[in-house]
Design a protein around this motif. Structure first.
Motif, PDB file in Angstrom:
ATOM      1  N   GLY A  87       0.821  -1.207   0.000  1.00  0.00           N
ATOM      2  CA  GLY A  87       0.000   0.000   0.000  1.00  0.00           C
ATOM      3  C   GLY A  87       0.854   1.255   0.000  1.00  0.00           C
ATOM      4  N   ILE A  88       1.915   1.247   0.773  1.00  0.00           N
ATOM      5  CA  ILE A  88       2.810   2.409   0.834  1.00  0.00           C
ATOM      6  C   ILE A  88       3.565   2.571  -0.480  1.00  0.00           C
ATOM      7  N   VAL A  89       4.052   1.464  -1.024  1.00  0.00           N
ATOM      8  CA  VAL A  89       4.751   1.523  -2.313  1.00  0.00           C
ATOM      9  C   VAL A  89       3.815   2.018  -3.400  1.00  0.00           C
ATOM     10  N   ARG A  90       2.552   1.556  -3.385  1.00  0.00           N
ATOM     11  CA  ARG A  90       1.569   2.001  -4.371  1.00  0.00           C
ATOM     12  C   ARG A  90       1.377   3.513  -4.290  1.00  0.00           C
ATOM     13  N   VAL A  91       1.219   4.047  -3.077  1.00  0.00           N
ATOM     14  CA  VAL A  91       1.038   5.492  -2.919  1.00  0.00           C
ATOM     15  C   VAL A  91       2.264   6.236  -3.442  1.00  0.00           C
ATOM     16  N   LEU A  92       3.462   5.752  -3.146  1.00  0.00           N
ATOM     17  CA  LEU A  92       4.682   6.419  -3.605  1.00  0.00           C
ATOM     18  C   LEU A  92       4.792   6.405  -5.134  1.00  0.00           C
ATOM     19  N   VAL A  93       4.554   5.260  -5.738  1.00  0.00           N
ATOM     20  CA  VAL A  93       4.699   5.143  -7.191  1.00  0.00           C
ATOM     21  C   VAL A  93       3.567   5.858  -7.917  1.00  0.00           C
ATOM     22  N   VAL A  94       2.345   5.511  -7.560  1.00  0.00           N
ATOM     23  CA  VAL A  94       1.185   6.114  -8.234  1.00  0.00           C
ATOM     24  C   VAL A  94       1.138   7.615  -7.954  1.00  0.00           C
ATOM     25  N   GLY A  95       1.423   8.001  -6.725  1.00  0.00           N
ATOM     26  CA  GLY A  95       1.408   9.424  -6.379  1.00  0.00           C
ATOM     27  C   GLY A  95       2.408  10.225  -7.181  1.00  0.00           C
ATOM     28  N   THR A  96       3.605   9.701  -7.320  1.00  0.00           N
ATOM     29  CA  THR A  96       4.635  10.397  -8.094  1.00  0.00           C
ATOM     30  C   THR A  96       4.231  10.523  -9.553  1.00  0.00           C
ATOM     31  N   ILE A  97       3.760   9.449 -10.139  1.00  0.00           N
ATOM     32  CA  ILE A  97       3.369   9.477 -11.558  1.00  0.00           C
ATOM     33  C   ILE A  97       2.159  10.387 -11.766  1.00  0.00           C
ATOM     34  N   ALA A  98       1.166  10.302 -10.892  1.00  0.00           N
ATOM     35  CA  ALA A  98      -0.031  11.149 -11.018  1.00  0.00           C
ATOM     36  C   ALA A  98       0.336  12.624 -10.839  1.00  0.00           C
ATOM     37  N   TYR A  99       1.222  12.911  -9.908  1.00  0.00           N
ATOM     38  CA  TYR A  99       1.653  14.286  -9.674  1.00  0.00           C
ATOM     39  C   TYR A  99       2.369  14.837 -10.904  1.00  0.00           C
ATOM     40  N   VAL A 100       3.288  14.057 -11.465  1.00  0.00           N
ATOM     41  CA  VAL A 100       4.000  14.480 -12.675  1.00  0.00           C
ATOM     42  C   VAL A 100       3.007  14.689 -13.819  1.00  0.00           C
ATOM     43  N   ALA A 101       2.049  13.792 -13.961  1.00  0.00           N
ATOM     44  CA  ALA A 101       1.041  13.928 -15.019  1.00  0.00           C
ATOM     45  C   ALA A 101       0.239  15.215 -14.831  1.00  0.00           C
ATOM     46  N   LEU A 102      -0.154  15.513 -13.595  1.00  0.00           N
ATOM     47  CA  LEU A 102      -0.928  16.729 -13.336  1.00  0.00           C
ATOM     48  C   LEU A 102      -0.099  17.974 -13.630  1.00  0.00           C
ATOM     49  N   VAL A 103       1.156  17.988 -13.207  1.00  0.00           N
ATOM     50  CA  VAL A 103       2.017  19.146 -13.481  1.00  0.00           C
ATOM     51  C   VAL A 103       2.177  19.346 -14.995  1.00  0.00           C
ATOM     52  N   LEU A 104       2.404  18.263 -15.728  1.00  0.00           N
ATOM     53  CA  LEU A 104       2.529  18.371 -17.186  1.00  0.00           C
ATOM     54  C   LEU A 104       1.236  18.870 -17.823  1.00  0.00           C
ATOM     55  N   LEU A 105       0.100  18.363 -17.349  1.00  0.00           N
ATOM     56  CA  LEU A 105      -1.192  18.825 -17.862  1.00  0.00           C
ATOM     57  C   LEU A 105      -1.379  20.318 -17.616  1.00  0.00           C
ATOM     58  N   LEU A 106      -1.056  20.761 -16.419  1.00  0.00           N
ATOM     59  CA  LEU A 106      -1.240  22.175 -16.075  1.00  0.00           C
ATOM     60  C   LEU A 106      -0.278  23.060 -16.860  1.00  0.00           C
ATOM     61  N   ARG A 107       0.932  22.589 -17.089  1.00  0.00           N
ATOM     62  CA  ARG A 107       1.896  23.371 -17.870  1.00  0.00           C
ATOM     63  C   ARG A 107       1.454  23.481 -19.331  1.00  0.00           C
ATOM     64  N   THR A 108       0.915  22.409 -19.884  1.00  0.00           N
ATOM     65  CA  THR A 108       0.499  22.450 -21.287  1.00  0.00           C
ATOM     66  C   THR A 108      -0.835  23.163 -21.481  1.00  0.00           C
ATOM     67  N   SER A 109      -1.686  23.154 -20.462  1.00  0.00           N
ATOM     68  CA  SER A 109      -3.001  23.782 -20.605  1.00  0.00           C
ATOM     69  C   SER A 109      -2.961  25.286 -20.346  1.00  0.00           C
ATOM     70  N   GLY A 110      -1.913  25.789 -19.737  1.00  0.00           N
ATOM     71  CA  GLY A 110      -1.783  27.225 -19.515  1.00  0.00           C
ATOM     72  C   GLY A 110      -2.250  27.655 -18.143  1.00  0.00           C
ATOM     73  N   LYS A 111      -1.957  28.903 -17.833  1.00  0.00           N
ATOM     74  CA  LYS A 111      -2.240  29.468 -16.511  1.00  0.00           C
ATOM     75  C   LYS A 111      -3.728  29.577 -16.224  1.00  0.00           C
ATOM     76  N   ARG A 112      -4.521  29.669 -17.247  1.00  0.00           N
ATOM     77  CA  ARG A 112      -5.969  29.849 -17.079  1.00  0.00           C
ATOM     78  C   ARG A 112      -6.605  28.698 -16.314  1.00  0.00           C
ATOM     79  N   THR A 113      -6.034  27.489 -16.407  1.00  0.00           N
ATOM     80  CA  THR A 113      -6.626  26.321 -15.768  1.00  0.00           C
ATOM     81  C   THR A 113      -6.756  26.511 -14.266  1.00  0.00           C
ATOM     82  N   LEU A 114      -5.814  27.180 -13.639  1.00  0.00           N
ATOM     83  CA  LEU A 114      -5.858  27.389 -12.188  1.00  0.00           C
ATOM     84  C   LEU A 114      -6.070  28.850 -11.817  1.00  0.00           C
ATOM     85  N   ALA A 115      -6.615  29.637 -12.725  1.00  0.00           N
ATOM     86  CA  ALA A 115      -6.728  31.069 -12.495  1.00  0.00           C
ATOM     87  C   ALA A 115      -7.742  31.439 -11.416  1.00  0.00           C
ATOM     88  N   LYS A 116      -8.753  30.622 -11.204  1.00  0.00           N
ATOM     89  CA  LYS A 116      -9.816  30.919 -10.240  1.00  0.00           C
ATOM     90  C   LYS A 116     -10.443  32.298 -10.499  1.00  0.00           C
TER      91      LYS A 116
END
Length: 164
Positions: A8-37
């Motif tokens: 369970g801990i290994v899953r959180v570390l691996v999946v969390g890291t990959i999901a975090y990187v995916a989210l950062v890449l998505l936000l960088r490619t989608s532009g600042k407007r995505t989190l503009a609020k």
């Protein structure tokens, strides 16, 4: 309760890291407007992204591919709605609110009632912005993102103590 397994801990570390990187890449490619609020819709997307990331991290029943697909979907929908609202006044009115004047040299009671804001809340917010009272405030505007803007009749340089 405190520890189930190392998997369970290994899953959180691996999946969390990959999901975090995916989210950062998505936000960088989608532009600042995505989190503009800038409005309620943008705020909802931001909260949904955080909730989705947390679910991917902590729920072993959600596969990484499903979680990343959900993140891509949310960012994509936010992009489509922002694009459509720039091209259609009808869509823009549907997803965005207008700023609302709540105080103009006195409380605007009907506008305050519609916005569900009390005099005490406006006074508290004014104190939070450094205004001892509403004497120097000429207007208070409820912005589209839910923040309050305080407009004063004095130039900004006088308020900040700048003599030059």
């Amino acid at each position: 309760m405190f520890f189930d397994s190392w998997m369970g801990i290994v899953r959180v570390l691996v999946v969390g890291t990959i999901a975090y990187v995916a989210l950062v890449l998505l936000l960088r490619t989608s532009g600042k407007r995505t989190l503009a609020k800038l409005n309620a819709f943008d705020f909802i997307v931001t909260v949904a992204l955080g909730s989705t990331l947390a679910t991917v991290l902590l729920s072993s029943t959600v596969a990484l591919a499903e979680g990343v697909t959900a993140l891509v979907l949310l960012v994509g929908l936010q992009y489509v709605v922002a694009w459509a609202s720039m091209r259609s006044r009808r869509v823009e009115r549907l997803v965005k609110s207008e700023p609302q004047m709540l105080y103009r040299d006195g409380f605007l009671r009907e506008a305050m009632r519609r916005a569900r804001v009390t005099e005490d809340e406006l006074r508290q917010a004014a104190r939070g912005q450094g205004h001892a009272d509403l004497e120097g405030v000429s207007a208070i505007v409820l912005e589209t993102d839910g923040t309050l803007s305080f407009l004063t009749s004095q130039p900004r340089s006088l308020l900040s103590g700048d003599d030059g």
